[in-house]
Structures are given as C-alpha cells and as structure tokens.
Design an enzyme around this catalytic site. Structure first.
Site, short mmCIF file in Angstrom:
data_model
loop_
_atom_site.label_atom_id
_atom_site.label_comp_id
_atom_site.label_asym_id
_atom_site.label_seq_id
_atom_site.Cartn_x
_atom_site.Cartn_y
_atom_site.Cartn_z
N CYS A 210 0.83 -1.21 0.00
CA CYS A 210 0.00 0.00 0.00
C CYS A 210 0.86 1.26 0.00
CB CYS A 210 -0.93 0.00 1.21
SG CYS A 210 -2.08 -1.39 1.25
N HIS A 211 1.86 1.31 0.89
CA HIS A 211 2.70 2.50 0.99
C HIS A 211 4.19 2.18 1.07
CE1 HIS A 211 -1.32 3.68 2.53
NE2 HIS A 211 -1.08 4.77 1.80
N GLY A 212 4.53 0.90 0.85
CA GLY A 212 5.94 0.53 0.72
C GLY A 212 6.70 0.37 2.01
#
Length: 246
Positions: A210-212
């Site tokens: 999702c956001h790494g």
C-alpha cells in the site's frame, strides 16, 4: 350505668371515651328537646329549662373527650407487644429491599459480562506441528490476521545480527520471540492497518504494498512510512507443538 347511645353493642358505659361521647350526645338531646318544648311555655318555665341545659353543659365541659382519646392512643402505642411487631415488620421490609437491590445489581453485572461465544473468540489455539520449517501460516484472532512463521537457523542468525542502531524501532530478536524458531506477529501494518505480504520486500520478511513499508525476518520496520515494528500478540506455549493466542 347508661345505655350506649351509639348502639355499638355495649350495654354499659365503662370506657372513658364512651362516657365522654355519651355525655355529649345526651347534652345535644337535652338542648334539642329544650328548644322544642320551650314553645308555648311561660317565661319562668323557659328560664328553668335554660338553667338546666347550662348546668348539663357545665358538667360536660369539665370533661375533655379529645384529651382522653389522645391518652388512649398513647397507651395503645405504648403496648410492648405491638412495638415489637412494628420493629419486626420494619426489619423485614428492609431485608426485602436489600435483597431486591442485590438482585438488580447482580443482573446488571451479569449482563455486562462477555457471553460464551465472545469468550471463545478472545483466544485461539494453534497447532504448530503442521508448519514446515521455512514456511508461515496466517490464522484469524479477534478478527485480525496473525502470522506464525517457523524460522530456520539461517533466518534466526540473520535477525540476531542486525545492529540496534540500524532500527527505527529498536528491539532485539530475542525480545520478540519466546522460542527462536517460532515467530508470532500481528499481521497488521503499523502505518495504516494494511496486511503485509510474507516472504517479500528488501529484507526477506514482510512487505506492505500500500505505501511501501519493509519488515525484516523478525517483523521489525526497516524501510518505508511505518513508525513501529509489527506487533507481537500475547501468546503462550501449551506444549511443544501448540500455542494459545490471547
């Protein structure tokens, strides 16, 4: 002795209250009779009737029936047997009220306690014997995923060799496990609550697409926006091959 003027069934006036009431009733009869009989009488006869009525009134006025009735009530209330009965009734009422309040409180507490199905979901027993070394499974606990990984020796050594100075949320590997070969983690990313992917990322642990956010083989944050490590839930070993989460 006088006949009872109130026709209450008694044949003699012996009670003080009854005497007072009888005298007053007799006085009223004399007065009424005097008014009727005065008609047609001479002036002298009327004066005699008036003096007789006044004399009767004077006799009755010397006897206060209201005070006697109050005295009677006072003597009645002073009866020890009736006072004991009153205490018994009051004590019984208080006992009933106390029992009712206790029952209400217990019902309220019982309604606030968790039901059997809720208590069953509060913990989860997991059999570890079917998890091969180097693999992981995901189980559900309280509606959330839990990662259980059977770590090989090389993976354990790799997690232990990381310096704390390299970690955003410093924790040693030994602080996060009860047995080195078994790693138990809450599978929720500490950034925004996504579920990370296992065996992925730059550190061969878990990766949140999702956001790494990248986690290592001990579930510690190494890269990305997540502020803390993956949470370790409360668990204990029931025996060598079973754990109880929660």
């Amino acid at each position: 002795q006088l006949a009872c003027p109130l026709d209450l069934g008694c044949h003699s006036v012996t009670n003080k209250v009854c005497k007072a009431m009888a005298l007053r009733f007799s006085n009223s009869l004399i007065t009424a009779f005097g008014r009727q009989s005065n008609k047609g009488l001479s002036i002298g006869q009327r004066m005699f009737a008036s003096s007789s009525s006044s004399a009767s009134t004077g006799v009755i006025s010397g006897y206060n029936s209201q005070d006697s009735y109050k005295k009677y009530l006072k003597e009645k209330d002073a009866d020890p047997t009736k006072r004991t009965f009153s205490y018994f009734v009051l004590t019984g009422n208080r006992f009933v009220y106390t029992a009712a309040v206790r029952l209400i409180v217990l019902k309220f507490i019982h309604s606030m306690s968790a039901s059997a199905d809720v208590l069953a979901l509060a913990s989860a027993e997991v059999d570890l014997s079917n998890i091969a070394e180097g693999t992981a499974i995901t189980v559900k606990w309280r509606g959330k995923p839990v990662f259980i990984r059977h770590r090989p020796a090389a993976e354990i050594e790799d997690a232990r060799s990381v310096a704390l100075s390299e970690l955003r949320d410093p924790q040693t590997d030994d602080q996060r496990v009860q047995k080195p070969e078994w790693l138990v983690l809450l599978g929720v990313c500490t950034h925004l609550g996504c579920v990370p992917i296992g065996d992925a990322g730059d550190y061969a642990g878990w990766f949140c697409p999702c956001h790494g956010s990248h986690y290592d083989t001990s579930g510690r944050i190494r890269k990305g926006p997540a502020p803390t490590n993956l949470e370790v839930p409360v668990y204990r070993f029931i025996d060598e091959s079973k754990i109880l989460i929660g």
